[in-house]
Design an enzyme around this catalytic site. Structure first.
Site, PDB file in Angstrom:
ATOM      1  N   GLU A 175       0.805  -1.210   0.191  1.00 46.38           N
ATOM      2  CA  GLU A 175      -0.036   0.029  -0.038  1.00 46.38           C
ATOM      3  C   GLU A 175       0.948   1.331  -0.017  1.00 46.38           C
ATOM      4  OE1 GLU A 175      -2.805   1.014  -0.584  1.00 46.38           O
ATOM      5  OE2 GLU A 175      -4.497  -0.027   0.464  1.00 46.38           O
ATOM      6  N   ASP A 192      -2.029  11.358  -5.309  1.00 49.25           N
ATOM      7  CA  ASP A 192      -2.459  12.293  -5.973  1.00 49.25           C
ATOM      8  C   ASP A 192      -3.584  13.310  -5.394  1.00 49.25           C
ATOM      9  OD1 ASP A 192      -4.726  10.252  -6.166  1.00 49.25           O
ATOM     10  OD2 ASP A 192      -5.640  11.450  -7.854  1.00 49.25           O
ATOM     11  N   VAL A 220      -1.523  14.568   1.937  1.00 53.51           N
ATOM     12  CA  VAL A 220      -0.199  14.292   1.317  1.00 53.51           C
ATOM     13  C   VAL A 220      -0.248  13.967  -0.047  1.00 53.51           C
ATOM     14  CG1 VAL A 220       0.902  14.042   3.385  1.00 53.51           C
ATOM     15  CG2 VAL A 220       0.039  11.985   2.126  1.00 53.51           C
ATOM     16  N   ASP A 256      -4.865   5.242   5.887  1.00 53.49           N
ATOM     17  CA  ASP A 256      -5.585   6.445   6.620  1.00 53.49           C
ATOM     18  C   ASP A 256      -6.408   5.926   7.632  1.00 53.49           C
ATOM     19  OD1 ASP A 256      -7.525   8.759   6.589  1.00 53.49           O
ATOM     20  OD2 ASP A 256      -6.052   9.563   5.470  1.00 53.49           O
ATOM     21  N   LYS A 299      -1.111   7.153   8.911  1.00 47.91           N
ATOM     22  CA  LYS A 299      -1.627   8.147   9.528  1.00 47.91           C
ATOM     23  C   LYS A 299      -2.252   7.633  10.936  1.00 47.91           C
ATOM     24  CE  LYS A 299      -2.575  11.051   5.664  1.00 47.91           C
ATOM     25  NZ  LYS A 299      -3.873  11.849   4.908  1.00 47.91           N
TER      26      LYS A 299
END
Length: 209
Positions: free
Chosen positions: A107, A167, A161, A111, A139
């Protein structure tokens, strides 16, 4: 593309290309040691999660000094909003049978952990020998469900980010670093006007995965 090429769109660089490559090399040495201890005749199967993991997957595979096989999945947990729908759809499934295989999910970022948790359980239901996770970024502050990550590159703040595969509206994936996107780039845009690309587990501004 280097950070200076989009300096006006970044508030800061979290990790440079050199730092990322050094950390990937460290993770690969750990993966190799674990592979030797596994005593398995079949190569380790790397499963990349499209699209964000493309850069990590490529660099990880090239750095590894052991035989590996690669396959790809694409999953979606939300459509045109920044909130997870709670329903995970497989957009592209694996071509490889997992029965008896050692699987390493690769990955770009973890998140909330919601979709990744679902993905781990889905792959485990297919009868593999083991399923583990390697993520470049995590995170901790955003995590909503615990996911066991065997190999983690960096823990980062709960900020938007971009770079190294991550992206915003399909831009910045080719940035050779990971940086925080400046708010002025996206705060003026309507969320539903942007085609969202799937990140590992949704619930983030457009893209970031």
């Amino acid at each position: 593309m280097q950070p200076e090429d989009v300096a006006g769109d970044l508030t800061k660089v979290l990790h440079t290309e050199a730092e990322i490559q050094a950390r990937i090399a460290e993770l690969c040495r750990r993966i190799e040691a674990d592979d030797a201890a596994a005593l398995d005749e079949q190569p380790l199967l790397l499963v990349g999660v499209l699209k964000g993991a493309v850069m990590v997957m490529a660099d990880l595979a090239r750095e590894l000094r052991i035989p590996v096989e690669m396959d790809w999945m694409a999953v979606s947990s939300y459509g045109s909003s920044t909130r997870s729908s709670g329903v995970v759809r497989i957009l592209k499934d694996l071509d490889t049978e997992l029965a008896g295989r050692r699987v390493l999910i690769v990955e770009d970022i973890i998140d909330s952990g919601l979709t990744l948790s679902w993905l781990v359980e889905n792959l485990r239901s297919r009868g593999p020998r083991s399923v583990e996770v390697c993520a470049l970024l995590r995170k901790p502050e955003a995590q909503r469900i615990a996911v066991d990550v065997t190999y983690c590159g960096f823990d980062i703040p709960d900020e938007f980010v971009i770079g190294y595969g991550l992206d915003y509206a399909e831009r910045y994936r080719n940035l050779r670093a990971v940086g925080v996107l400046a708010r002025h780039v996206y705060e003026h845009e309507e969320t539903d006007a942007v085609e969202l690309d799937e990140q590992e587990d949704g619930g983030v501004p457009a893209g970031e995965g």
